[in-house]
Structure formats: structure tokens, C-alpha cells
Design an enzyme around this catalytic site. Sequence first.
Site, PDB file in Angstrom:
ATOM      1  N   LYS A  79       8.210  -1.013   5.184  1.00  0.00           N
ATOM      2  CA  LYS A  79       7.301  -0.110   4.462  1.00  0.00           C
ATOM      3  C   LYS A  79       8.119   1.023   3.840  1.00  0.00           C
ATOM      4  CE  LYS A  79       3.007   2.507   5.308  1.00  0.00           C
ATOM      5  NZ  LYS A  79       2.015   2.911   6.327  1.00  0.00           N
ATOM      6  N   SER A 154      -2.772   1.737   5.116  1.00  0.00           N
ATOM      7  CA  SER A 154      -1.849   1.989   4.030  1.00  0.00           C
ATOM      8  C   SER A 154      -0.657   1.033   3.975  1.00  0.00           C
ATOM      9  CB  SER A 154      -1.315   3.424   4.154  1.00  0.00           C
ATOM     10  OG  SER A 154      -0.528   3.560   5.323  1.00  0.00           O
ATOM     11  N   SER A 178      -3.285   2.177   9.897  1.00  0.00           N
ATOM     12  CA  SER A 178      -2.561   1.604   8.755  1.00  0.00           C
ATOM     13  C   SER A 178      -1.730   0.360   9.036  1.00  0.00           C
ATOM     14  CB  SER A 178      -1.648   2.660   8.147  1.00  0.00           C
ATOM     15  OG  SER A 178      -2.400   3.436   7.263  1.00  0.00           O
TER      16      SER A 178
HETATM   17  N1  GLN Z   1      -6.554   5.139   6.376  1.00  0.00           N
HETATM   18  C1  GLN Z   1      -6.215   6.263   7.188  1.00  0.00           C
HETATM   19  C2  GLN Z   1      -5.900   7.444   6.307  1.00  0.00           C
HETATM   20  O1  GLN Z   1      -6.092   7.340   5.162  1.00  0.00           O
HETATM   21  C3  GLN Z   1      -5.053   5.926   8.071  1.00  0.00           C
HETATM   22  C4  GLN Z   1      -3.769   5.924   7.334  1.00  0.00           C
HETATM   23  C5  GLN Z   1      -2.598   5.598   8.217  1.00  0.00           C
HETATM   24  O2  GLN Z   1      -2.753   5.095   9.338  1.00  0.00           O
HETATM   25  N2  GLN Z   1      -1.429   5.921   7.727  1.00  0.00           N
HETATM   26  O3  GLN Z   1      -5.491   8.463   6.755  1.00  0.00           O
END
Ligand code: GLN
Length: 482
Positions: A79, A154, A178
Site C-alpha cells: 500500500k 482504503s 481499511s
Molecule cells: N473508512 C474508514 C475511514 O475513512 C477507515 C479508514 C482506514 O481504516 N484507514 O476513516
Amino acid sequence: MKVYELSAVAIREKVAAGEIKARAIVDELLARIDEFDGEIGAFVSVDHAAVRARADIIDAQVAAGNTAGRLLGVPVAIKDNICVEDVTTTCSSRMLETFRPPYSAHVIKKLLAEGAIIIGKTNLDEFAMGSSTENSALQQTRNPWNKEYVPGGSSGGSAAAVAAGFAPLALGSDTGGSIRQPASYCGVVGMKPTYGAVSRYGLVAFGSSLDQIGPFARTVEDAALLLDVISGADDHDSTSATDKLPLSLEYTADMNGLCIGLPSEYFNTEGLSAEVKDAVLAAVDRLKEAGAEVKEVHLPMVKYAVGTYYIIATAEASSNLARFDGVHYGHRCEKPEDIIDLFSRSREEGFGDEVKRRIMLGNYVLSAGYYDAYYNRALKVRRRIADDFAKAFAEVDIIAAPAAPTTAFKIGEKASDPLAMYLSDIYTISANLAGIPGLCVPCGQDSQGLPVGLQLLSSNFKDDLLFKASYAVNSGNVGIAF
Ligand code: GLN
């Protein structure tokens, strides 16, 4: 079996035995990426020459009799919020579009020490803020099972790369879901370890008390192996645990003596799709058949998890992202008039809408006058959520739940509705608030052929139980999307 279908364990064995060259593996995967990633958009960068050169080094090591690496010749996608020395690390943001870190993250050093090959950097929602990878400033990633759908986020690029057979393994980061939510949408195994199990050194910080790096894979053993390689203490991260996670790495579908809890709050939520619920409950039946006892548990405070998370995560993000000021790191505006203009215009130009929204929210909840009403209160609720889990884990070993309320949604469907987007993490966020480990394993498909994920949770440092139980649900190859 085609090279792109091989598990990491199989690749390692074949490379070590001299049956196949690491170079042949990366050549085939690079060809697959060249052919299909134009449509999928999983990778933001792939340096073909560097990948091949690294494979040649591994082959030379093998030829010299050095076959000890536990990920010998295994390609891993990373990532793009995890630093690799001298490789652009963008966080899918204009702010860091040209940023080349002068050092590698702890997890990257661990991978390289075991003979892994970094095949490329994957797309994400800008600074890991989002649930669909649509917030990337660089490109759109598509779900490999159906290209009109999001891959989740994400870590959408990492999940898509594994589902598309571009790499057997990938690393993601999970602050509120994410890893687990995109794993669910893309039909792969994805795991958020216990907070502190893996060093965050070199992960670009979002919410430091919530962030964890974790594995994606197509088999349970591969995911466990990758976690085993990256976990362990690190002097550069004071929150990394001193004890290494105990992982058995080989699993059988035997759940005798283990008790699974089903939280009523997770199954009676508005918005839980009937198809997801049915597939998850069918997976729980498989755990029962494998010998597990199943009972209901209660987590009365989890209904506050999303609200609590969007106070704590944004507060931490607003302070973590203060460093991107056009001076130290990242984008700098042209011809600033003065220092204030330099800060504000660099940030205005460098950050996308969702990141700005989070920074504003975070500054608001931390500001004098609101700090007690929002931030301090959220910390108290966080503790109550952790207490709920502690009580539940006094009665059961593992909690089973959906990973997300629905299967993947269409690209664009929730892009203009942040609240609807935030709710796609309703089942994952509480594990980050409590610090406990969570794993998502594919457990079925909906009527459109989109994957459904089962989420398994356990108490701190019992990460191995999650691999064990997920093996009983889905012993292995979950298949490649195409
Ligand atoms: N979707 C969640 C957010 O927007 C979690 C994102 C993540 O785990 N990095 O914060």
C-alpha cells in the site's frame, strides 16, 4: 496451476527447491499486471526493472545455496502509504506525489530480510481516508470481480491486486476497517493484527492510536505467514509490543473446545443486507460443524463506534497531517507571498476534499471549548467499547460478524454522501477502538457474484485463533477473480 495462482507458501517452496526461478515468477506477474492493470488500477507504481533486478538477486542467492528466506522469491504488493526507501510513496495524494522516503518502514525491512520481492505500490484513498478508494487523487481502482464496483478501501489497491492474481500477498493498513472491508469486497483474506503487534514505523500516520499494518492473501496460511514475518518489537515504535505474536502457521478445520459469540447488535442493524447475513450465518454453521459452540453475546456500546471513531480518528489525523505544510514535506505552492500564504496555499492545493473535511473536523473537536464535550467524551466511550469486548471475551473465544453491511457498491454510488460511506465501516471500526485483532475471510457470494466476507474478532494477542477459525470456514484458496 498457473504461476499467478500459486500461494506464497508454494512459491517459496518451489523457489527454494530450484524448481522455478524468482525471475520467471515476476516475469509472469508483471506480464499479467501489464495486461490487466490498465483496467483494474490496483497499482500506482510498478518499477519493472527494479523488480526483475531484485528477482535476479534472489536467484543468485538460491544458486549459492542460500535458501533460508521465509518469503524467498515471493512478490508482495505494498500500500502506497508504507515507506520504501527511495521509492515514491504518494499516499495517493497530490501532497506527496513526488515524495521519496529516505528510509524503509520496519515491515519492509522485515520482508526484504526474508527474501520477498516488492512488486509495486498500490492505490488507496488519499491518506487512507475512505472506504472505496475513490478518494485517491491519482486514479480509480476497480473491483476485479466486477469493474463497475468499488474494491472497498482504503486499501483497495492491495485487495484488488491479490484478488486479480497480480501478487499472492499484499500489505495494507487498517485504522477503521481499511484492510477488512476491502478484503470483504474483493473476496480475499485480510487481517488487522492486535494494536502493537506490528511496528508502525514508516507507515504514514493517520490515526496513530488506531493504525495497524496487516496482511492480504488468498489463503489463510499465507496471511498468517506474512503476519509472522512483519510482526515483532521495534525500537522505532514505542507502541510496538515486546512479545512477538504466537502464530502456529499450520491450521486444521478443528474448532473443538472453542466458543463463538454472535453479537446481537451486529446482526440486527438496519442496513445489513439479507444476503450478507445469510452467508455469514452459513459460515457460522460451518464453524459449528467443525466443533465450535455458538452463543449470543452483547456489545451494547458498539452502536456509538462510528461516532466515536470520527472524533478520535479526525483529531489524530488533524495533528498528524499538520506536518504537511509545504516546508518539511510534500507539495509547496508557487511564489508564496508570505509564510501564511505558503502554509495555506500548499495545503489547499495538496489535499483533497475528504482530507480537508477530516482536518477541519479534527481541529474542531480538539479546540478549546469543545475538547471536553467531544474529544474527551469520545475517549470515555472508547474505553466502554473496549470493556464490552473484554466482557464478551470472558465468555467466548471468538466473535463472528459481518465484515461490512453489504457487498461492494457501484463506483460513484456513495461518493457524494460521506455519511453513507462512513457507515460501510460500521462493523470494523470498533476493533480499532478496542485495539483487538480482526480478520475478514471470504464466506460466499451474493446473487450478483460479488464476494461476502465473514469478520472474526478475538481478544488482544489471540490473533492465531482468528487464523484457526478462518481456516475452518474457508480452508484455502478463495480463487482469483478472473
Ligand atoms: N473508512 C474508514 C475511514 O475513512 C477507515 C479508514 C482506514 O481504516 N484507514 O476513516
